[in-house]
Design a protein around this motif. Sequence first.
Motif, PDB file in Angstrom:
ATOM      1  N   GLU A  36       0.228   4.399  -0.107  1.00  6.46           N
ATOM      2  CA  GLU A  36      -0.191   5.558   0.673  1.00  6.46           C
ATOM      3  C   GLU A  36       0.567   5.677   1.991  1.00  6.46           C
ATOM      4  OE1 GLU A  36      -3.006   3.152  -0.096  1.00  6.46           O
ATOM      5  OE2 GLU A  36      -2.670   4.051  -2.067  1.00  6.46           O
ATOM      6  N   ASP A  37       0.816   4.556   2.626  1.00  4.01           N
ATOM      7  CA  ASP A  37       1.540   4.587   3.903  1.00  4.01           C
ATOM      8  C   ASP A  37       2.756   3.668   3.912  1.00  4.01           C
ATOM      9  OD1 ASP A  37       0.138   2.245   3.883  1.00  4.01           O
ATOM     10  OD2 ASP A  37      -0.799   2.512   5.841  1.00  4.01           O
ATOM     11  N   ARG A  56       0.856  -1.175   0.000  1.00  5.42           N
ATOM     12  CA  ARG A  56       0.000   0.000   0.000  1.00  5.42           C
ATOM     13  C   ARG A  56       0.898   1.232   0.000  1.00  5.42           C
ATOM     14  NH1 ARG A  56      -4.050  -0.716   4.367  1.00  5.42           N
ATOM     15  NH2 ARG A  56      -2.363  -0.041   5.718  1.00  5.42           N
TER      16      ARG A  56
END
Length: 163
Positions: free
Chosen positions: A120-121, A118
């Motif tokens: 995004e993080d 992921r």
Amino acid sequence: MLVLHLALSVAAAAYFGLLHGAGILLAFIALHLLLRLLPIARSRRHTVWVERGSLFSLWFIGQVLLASVQVARLVLARRVQVEPAIVALRLQTRDERMVTLIGGLLTLTPGTLALDYRAEDDTLFIHALDARHEDEVTGMIRELERRLLHWLRPAPEASNHDR
């Protein structure tokens, strides 16, 4: 530079009639040592990169062998005591090429499988065959990332006396 290094190694091995695996390896090492002695910054960066890559490769092969023994021990045990789990780990790197490489290397290691990332993080999801000691699983992945980044991170610039 690496391609040139390999080509010269093969040419030297062929010249001396040693055109087989060990002969090419010996020529590669001899050329590497010669490049290490040259006071040229580019050859210094190349030799550091080759040395770091060799050390990483040996370490990783050892990790694969160790993991293979651990998985074999689990499979051959009379009572199988495993706790499979999906571990989420935030990586240090944001470079997606490095994340892909880390995921591939983890998947090559018996007992682990990279499932998803992921962006995004910066979280990588890993399936571990035995996660009873999650800190050991995350520690191994952190060490893999640290060593891989140490190898593939650009070598420090050579000082003026190296040029």
